[in-house]
Design an enzyme around this catalytic site. Structure first.
Site, PDB file in Angstrom:
ATOM      1  N   CYS A 128       1.000  -1.500  -8.682  1.00  0.00           N
ATOM      2  CA  CYS A 128       0.097  -2.512  -9.254  1.00  0.00           C
ATOM      3  C   CYS A 128      -1.019  -2.771  -8.258  1.00  0.00           C
ATOM      4  CB  CYS A 128       0.834  -3.802  -9.573  1.00  0.00           C
ATOM      5  SG  CYS A 128      -0.276  -5.083 -10.215  1.00  0.00           S
ATOM      6  N   CYS A 131      -2.388  -6.309  -8.142  1.00  0.00           N
ATOM      7  CA  CYS A 131      -1.578  -7.296  -7.415  1.00  0.00           C
ATOM      8  C   CYS A 131      -1.785  -7.198  -5.916  1.00  0.00           C
ATOM      9  CB  CYS A 131      -0.092  -7.066  -7.672  1.00  0.00           C
ATOM     10  SG  CYS A 131       0.386  -7.063  -9.392  1.00  0.00           S
ATOM     11  N   ASP A 132      -1.684  -5.977  -5.399  1.00  0.00           N
ATOM     12  CA  ASP A 132      -1.540  -5.817  -3.954  1.00  0.00           C
ATOM     13  C   ASP A 132      -2.795  -5.361  -3.217  1.00  0.00           C
ATOM     14  OD1 ASP A 132       1.063  -6.693  -3.902  1.00  0.00           O
ATOM     15  OD2 ASP A 132       1.898  -4.721  -4.307  1.00  0.00           O
TER      16      ASP A 132
END
Lengths: 296, 77
Positions: A128, A131-132
């Site tokens: 993801c 997200c990161d």
């Protein structure tokens, strides 16, 4: 007893839920969560009415819209689907019964399947990017996969990482030209005919080996090599194609099992887009409505 | 009441789901944005061994990712 149980909380399942509720079908929607592939996507620029919207925001809007309608929603995973005179669906809280089922379980990101990948998930191997990406401030990263998701992730990463390289296994990237151009403008190095064969490091990823035998020092490996259909929960008698996608009648979303429908990315439709999945969800719900009326 | 800390980024898609889950249960928590705070990022890595958000710490339990069952178990423990 429900008229229809919809399995899946992505664009296809949610749209089907809205349509089924508006037809006053007694509807239950079962989903693990309301995140799915859309939630994991960065900015989306091809959803009409929203020139640019984050995937997580779009799926939240879908969920809010769904919850304005009258239907039951349970956030649980389905383990078994069986059919005798009715459909029987097992989740952790027990068995639910329905006259029809709509499977809209979407897809799951594909793994690279190279040594080191499983070991370093969350320790440098990322599925993801949205997200990161902010965690990789001033780090060197590599993105694997030259499709739209790969290019979008690479572009997003340029806001944080010091160096972004994208690897595409074929001799050209299948992504939209617009995204490729934007990635180059943002300083992404695109290398074609190239992929990762091994991931290694200490506590975290520090190096990858490439298929030409060379290696790269990197802190993050962002995997964007497509996805696999979540079709395993469907009864064994349901026809699938070679890619394990549920085969549907393109006109009605019906499968080979009477009363069992499927819609969206889990099926063998050609294009896997949010806008097509919502259309398929509507189509399936309306077909189910006609099917149930014909039974009466 | 157990101390609850959540390590997040502004773009983390699973974080709102966890926040919603905690709020539904009337649970207060501290949120730390690791994208803006390098020391906090190091702290998160040390606690979890992960370079990935979300990391939720409930008492002594460290939960990575969005796992409702694990979250509930840690809250009930």
């Amino acid at each position: 007893m429900y008229d229809v149980i919809i399995i899946g909380g992505g664009p296809a399942g949610i749209t089907a839920g809205i349509y089924a509720a508006r037809k006053k079908l007694k509807t239950l929607l079962l989903t693990r969560d309301f995140i799915g592939q859309v939630g994991l996507t960065g900015p989306i620029e091809n959803w009409p009415g929203e020139p640019r919207i984050k995937g997580a925001d779009l799926i939240n809007q879908f969920e809010e819209h769904l919850r304005k309608h009258t239907l039951d929603i349970i956030e649980e995973e389905v383990s078994v689907i069986e059919k005798d005179d009715v459909f029987r669906i097992t989740t952790e809280s027990g068995e639910k019964m329905a006259r029809t089922v709509l499977l809209a379980t979407g897809r799951t990101p594909r793994f690279l399947e190279v040594p080191g990948e499983q070991e370093y998930i969350g320790k440098g191997v990322v599925y993801c990017a949205t997200c990161d990406a902010p965690v990789y401030q001033n780090k060197k990263v590599v993105v694997v996969g030259g499709g739209n998701n790969g290019l979008s992730s690479a572009i997003e990463l340029t806001d944080y990482a010091s160096e972004v390289t994208l690897l595409e296994i074929q001799d050209s990237c299948p992504a939209d030209e617009l995204l490729q151009e934007r990635a180059r403008d943002k300083g992404v190095t695109i290398r074609t005919n190239q992929t990762i064969t091994k991931i290694s490091g200490d506590d975290y990823v520090s190096e990858v080996e490439l298929r030409d035998g060379s290696s790269m020092q990197v802190d993050g490996v962002f995997v964007e090599i497509g996805s696999l259909p979540n079709s395993s929960v469907a009864p064994a008698s349901i026809k699938r194609n070679k890619l394990n996608e549920i085969e549907i009648d393109q006109y009605s979303c019906a499968t080979n099992l009477d009363g069992f429908y499927a819609a969206g990315d889990v099926t063998n439709i050609k294009d896997k887009q949010i806008v097509t999945a919502t259309g398929e969800g509507a189509k399936a719900a309306l077909s189910i409505y006609s099917y149930l009326r014909n039974l009466e | 009441m157990k101390k609850i800390t959540m390590y997040t980024t502004p773009t983390c898609v699973f974080c709102p789901a966890i926040k919603q889950f905690l709020s539904k249960n009337d649970i207060t928590y501290t949120e730390i944005d690791v994208s803006k705070d390098e020391a906090a990022l190091e702290e998160m890595k040390n606690i979890s061994g992960q370079m990935s958000v979300p990391v939720t710490v409930i008492g002594d339990e460290v939960i990575t990712g969005y796992d409702k069952k694990k979250l509930q178990k840690a809250l009930d423990a």
